[in-house]
Design a protein around this motif. Structure first.
Motif, PDB file in Angstrom:
ATOM      1  N   ALA A  84      -8.422  -3.167 -16.247  1.00 39.13           N
ATOM      2  CA  ALA A  84      -8.532  -3.027 -14.782  1.00 39.13           C
ATOM      3  C   ALA A  84      -8.544  -1.794 -14.355  1.00 39.13           C
ATOM      4  O   ALA A  84      -8.944  -1.493 -13.159  1.00 39.13           O
ATOM      5  N   ASP A  85      -7.683  -0.938 -14.834  1.00 38.37           N
ATOM      6  CA  ASP A  85      -7.453   0.440 -14.361  1.00 38.37           C
ATOM      7  C   ASP A  85      -8.067   1.485 -15.312  1.00 38.37           C
ATOM      8  O   ASP A  85      -7.283   2.239 -15.947  1.00 38.37           O
ATOM      9  N   ARG A  86      -9.296   1.297 -15.749  1.00 38.31           N
ATOM     10  CA  ARG A  86      -9.804   2.321 -16.528  1.00 38.31           C
ATOM     11  C   ARG A  86      -9.896   3.797 -16.204  1.00 38.31           C
ATOM     12  O   ARG A  86      -9.771   4.527 -17.095  1.00 38.31           O
ATOM     13  N   SER A  87     -10.013   4.047 -14.768  1.00 37.15           N
ATOM     14  CA  SER A  87      -9.849   5.475 -14.436  1.00 37.15           C
ATOM     15  C   SER A  87      -8.423   5.956 -14.710  1.00 37.15           C
ATOM     16  O   SER A  87      -8.519   7.053 -15.365  1.00 37.15           O
ATOM     17  N   ALA A  88      -7.451   5.350 -14.593  1.00 34.96           N
ATOM     18  CA  ALA A  88      -6.141   5.736 -15.210  1.00 34.96           C
ATOM     19  C   ALA A  88      -6.072   6.126 -16.447  1.00 34.96           C
ATOM     20  O   ALA A  88      -5.418   7.257 -17.195  1.00 34.96           O
ATOM     21  N   ALA A  89      -6.728   5.198 -17.350  1.00 34.13           N
ATOM     22  CA  ALA A  89      -6.730   5.556 -18.968  1.00 34.13           C
ATOM     23  C   ALA A  89      -7.453   6.807 -19.208  1.00 34.13           C
ATOM     24  O   ALA A  89      -7.234   7.723 -20.037  1.00 34.13           O
ATOM     25  N   VAL A  90      -8.874   6.819 -18.673  1.00 39.29           N
ATOM     26  CA  VAL A  90      -9.400   8.034 -18.835  1.00 39.29           C
ATOM     27  C   VAL A  90      -8.959   9.234 -18.236  1.00 39.29           C
ATOM     28  O   VAL A  90      -8.883  10.456 -19.022  1.00 39.29           O
ATOM     29  N   ARG A  91      -8.413   9.223 -17.361  1.00 40.58           N
ATOM     30  CA  ARG A  91      -7.729  10.693 -16.558  1.00 40.58           C
ATOM     31  C   ARG A  91      -6.566  10.900 -17.597  1.00 40.58           C
ATOM     32  O   ARG A  91      -6.205  12.154 -17.762  1.00 40.58           O
ATOM     33  N   ALA A  92      -5.857   9.918 -18.030  1.00 37.06           N
ATOM     34  CA  ALA A  92      -4.416  10.176 -18.773  1.00 37.06           C
ATOM     35  C   ALA A  92      -5.361  10.926 -20.263  1.00 37.06           C
ATOM     36  O   ALA A  92      -4.566  11.996 -20.791  1.00 37.06           O
ATOM     37  N   ALA A  93      -6.278  10.275 -20.654  1.00 34.30           N
ATOM     38  CA  ALA A  93      -6.991  11.061 -21.969  1.00 34.30           C
ATOM     39  C   ALA A  93      -7.241  12.343 -21.673  1.00 34.30           C
ATOM     40  O   ALA A  93      -7.199  13.437 -22.326  1.00 34.30           O
ATOM     41  N   LEU A  94      -7.951  12.654 -20.483  1.00 32.81           N
ATOM     42  CA  LEU A  94      -8.309  14.008 -20.244  1.00 32.81           C
ATOM     43  C   LEU A  94      -7.131  14.942 -19.942  1.00 32.81           C
ATOM     44  O   LEU A  94      -7.177  16.145 -20.885  1.00 32.81           O
ATOM     45  N   LEU A  95      -6.212  14.566 -19.543  1.00 34.54           N
ATOM     46  CA  LEU A  95      -4.851  15.469 -19.605  1.00 34.54           C
ATOM     47  C   LEU A  95      -4.250  15.756 -20.806  1.00 34.54           C
ATOM     48  O   LEU A  95      -3.740  16.729 -20.898  1.00 34.54           O
ATOM     49  N   VAL A  96      -4.110  14.524 -21.360  1.00 39.42           N
ATOM     50  CA  VAL A  96      -3.332  14.670 -22.996  1.00 39.42           C
ATOM     51  C   VAL A  96      -4.338  15.554 -23.552  1.00 39.42           C
ATOM     52  O   VAL A  96      -3.689  16.402 -24.345  1.00 39.42           O
ATOM     53  N   GLY A  97      -5.499  15.418 -23.678  1.00 42.35           N
ATOM     54  CA  GLY A  97      -6.420  16.488 -24.523  1.00 42.35           C
ATOM     55  C   GLY A  97      -6.090  17.836 -24.050  1.00 42.35           C
ATOM     56  O   GLY A  97      -6.188  18.752 -24.948  1.00 42.35           O
ATOM     57  N   PHE A  98      -6.398  18.053 -22.792  1.00 40.66           N
ATOM     58  CA  PHE A  98      -6.284  19.300 -21.981  1.00 40.66           C
ATOM     59  C   PHE A  98      -5.185  19.989 -22.307  1.00 40.66           C
ATOM     60  O   PHE A  98      -4.916  21.300 -22.787  1.00 40.66           O
ATOM     61  N   LEU A 141     -18.092  13.799 -18.262  1.00 40.00           N
ATOM     62  CA  LEU A 141     -16.644  14.308 -18.135  1.00 40.00           C
ATOM     63  C   LEU A 141     -16.466  15.339 -19.527  1.00 40.00           C
ATOM     64  O   LEU A 141     -15.298  15.929 -19.233  1.00 40.00           O
ATOM     65  N   ALA A 142     -17.025  15.080 -20.585  1.00 39.25           N
ATOM     66  CA  ALA A 142     -16.544  16.028 -21.556  1.00 39.25           C
ATOM     67  C   ALA A 142     -17.227  17.498 -21.196  1.00 39.25           C
ATOM     68  O   ALA A 142     -16.451  18.347 -21.515  1.00 39.25           O
ATOM     69  N   ALA A 143     -18.359  17.628 -20.546  1.00 36.74           N
ATOM     70  CA  ALA A 143     -18.466  18.816 -20.099  1.00 36.74           C
ATOM     71  C   ALA A 143     -17.459  19.402 -18.990  1.00 36.74           C
ATOM     72  O   ALA A 143     -17.245  20.599 -18.861  1.00 36.74           O
ATOM     73  N   ALA A 144     -17.024  18.633 -18.013  1.00 38.47           N
ATOM     74  CA  ALA A 144     -16.030  18.969 -16.971  1.00 38.47           C
ATOM     75  C   ALA A 144     -14.783  19.541 -17.843  1.00 38.47           C
ATOM     76  O   ALA A 144     -14.161  20.408 -17.585  1.00 38.47           O
ATOM     77  N   TRP A 145     -14.467  18.592 -18.680  1.00 34.32           N
ATOM     78  CA  TRP A 145     -13.169  18.784 -19.616  1.00 34.32           C
ATOM     79  C   TRP A 145     -13.419  20.355 -20.292  1.00 34.32           C
ATOM     80  O   TRP A 145     -12.339  21.234 -20.090  1.00 34.32           O
ATOM     81  N   ARG A 146     -14.618  20.615 -21.042  1.00 30.77           N
ATOM     82  CA  ARG A 146     -14.736  21.895 -21.567  1.00 30.77           C
ATOM     83  C   ARG A 146     -14.671  23.074 -20.516  1.00 30.77           C
ATOM     84  O   ARG A 146     -14.249  24.052 -20.824  1.00 30.77           O
ATOM     85  N   ALA A 147     -15.063  22.709 -19.383  1.00 28.14           N
ATOM     86  CA  ALA A 147     -15.123  23.703 -18.232  1.00 28.14           C
ATOM     87  C   ALA A 147     -13.915  24.078 -17.969  1.00 28.14           C
ATOM     88  O   ALA A 147     -13.506  25.281 -17.531  1.00 28.14           O
ATOM     89  N   ALA A 148     -12.983  23.010 -17.746  1.00 24.54           N
ATOM     90  CA  ALA A 148     -11.558  23.353 -17.318  1.00 24.54           C
ATOM     91  C   ALA A 148     -10.842  24.203 -18.623  1.00 24.54           C
ATOM     92  O   ALA A 148     -10.300  25.083 -18.114  1.00 24.54           O
ATOM     93  N   LEU A 149     -11.074  23.822 -19.627  1.00 25.37           N
ATOM     94  CA  LEU A 149     -10.532  24.786 -20.972  1.00 25.37           C
ATOM     95  C   LEU A 149     -11.182  26.060 -20.704  1.00 25.37           C
ATOM     96  O   LEU A 149     -10.447  27.030 -21.064  1.00 25.37           O
ATOM     97  N   ALA A 150     -12.557  26.175 -20.669  1.00 25.36           N
ATOM     98  CA  ALA A 150     -13.114  27.656 -20.337  1.00 25.36           C
ATOM     99  C   ALA A 150     -12.588  28.308 -19.176  1.00 25.36           C
ATOM    100  O   ALA A 150     -12.387  29.814 -19.232  1.00 25.36           O
TER     101      ALA A 150
END
Length: 174
Positions: A84-98, A141-150
């Motif tokens: 039901a809260d897939r956005s929280a899961a994806v946001r958590a994944a982005l942050l953990v990976g970052f 999202l992958a492109a945005a994640w990589r842009a944040a890392l860059a």
């Protein structure tokens, strides 16, 4: 399952460890075979013997680093586990990976899609997690994640780039 785990005292292991460090901090083109061999305390011939080329060594360590990244991100999605809260899961994944990429200094090796690879594991994992929202959201999202890392690699504060990732609202409109 990986067939080989580097033993840091072996020439192959020392090359892999040196490559992770060098390719994490600098682009592929900026790193030379001589620098890699010197950092690993081996000859350039050892690099060619074990990996065939600089690109072969890069592909080997890129795959390893990306697998470690994806394991953490997939774990974050699974830990939330609430469909039901897939956005929280994806946001958590982005942050953990970052946070992992920043902590380990993997700005360059993870900051671009894998060159010459048939697939992009990060985009595929995010696409699977966001499939019900949009068929292309994972790639975006992958492109945005990589842009944040860059951005961090170019001198931005990690907290600023992290905040940008937190700003994503991934909820499906009614």
């Amino acid at each position: 399952m990986r067939e080989w785990i580097p033993v840091s005292t072996s020439p192959k292991g020392r090359l892999a460890l040196a490559a992770v460090k060098e390719f994490g901090a600098r682009t592929f083109d900026e790193v030379t075979v001589g620098e890699l061999a010197a950092a690993a305390r081996v000859t350039t011939g050892a690099l060619y013997h074990h990996f065939g080329s600089k690109l072969g060594l890069y592909a080997f360590v890129r795959e390893d680093v990306e697998r470690r990244l994806l394991d953490r991100m997939e774990g974050a999605v699974a830990a939330i586990g609430n469909e039901a809260d897939r956005s929280a899961a994806v946001r958590a994944a982005l942050l953990v990976g970052f946070d992992f990429a920043v902590r380990e200094g993997y700005f360059q090796i993870l900051g671009a899609p894998p060159a010459g690879a048939e697939s992009d594991g990060l985009a595929e994992m995010l696409s699977a997690a966001t499939a019900k929202t949009s068929p292309v959201l994972g790639r975006v999202l992958a492109a945005a994640w990589r842009a944040a890392l860059a951005a961090v690699a170019e001198g931005s504060e990690p907290q600023s780039a992290r905040a940008a990732l937190l700003a994503f609202d991934l909820r499906v409109p009614p």
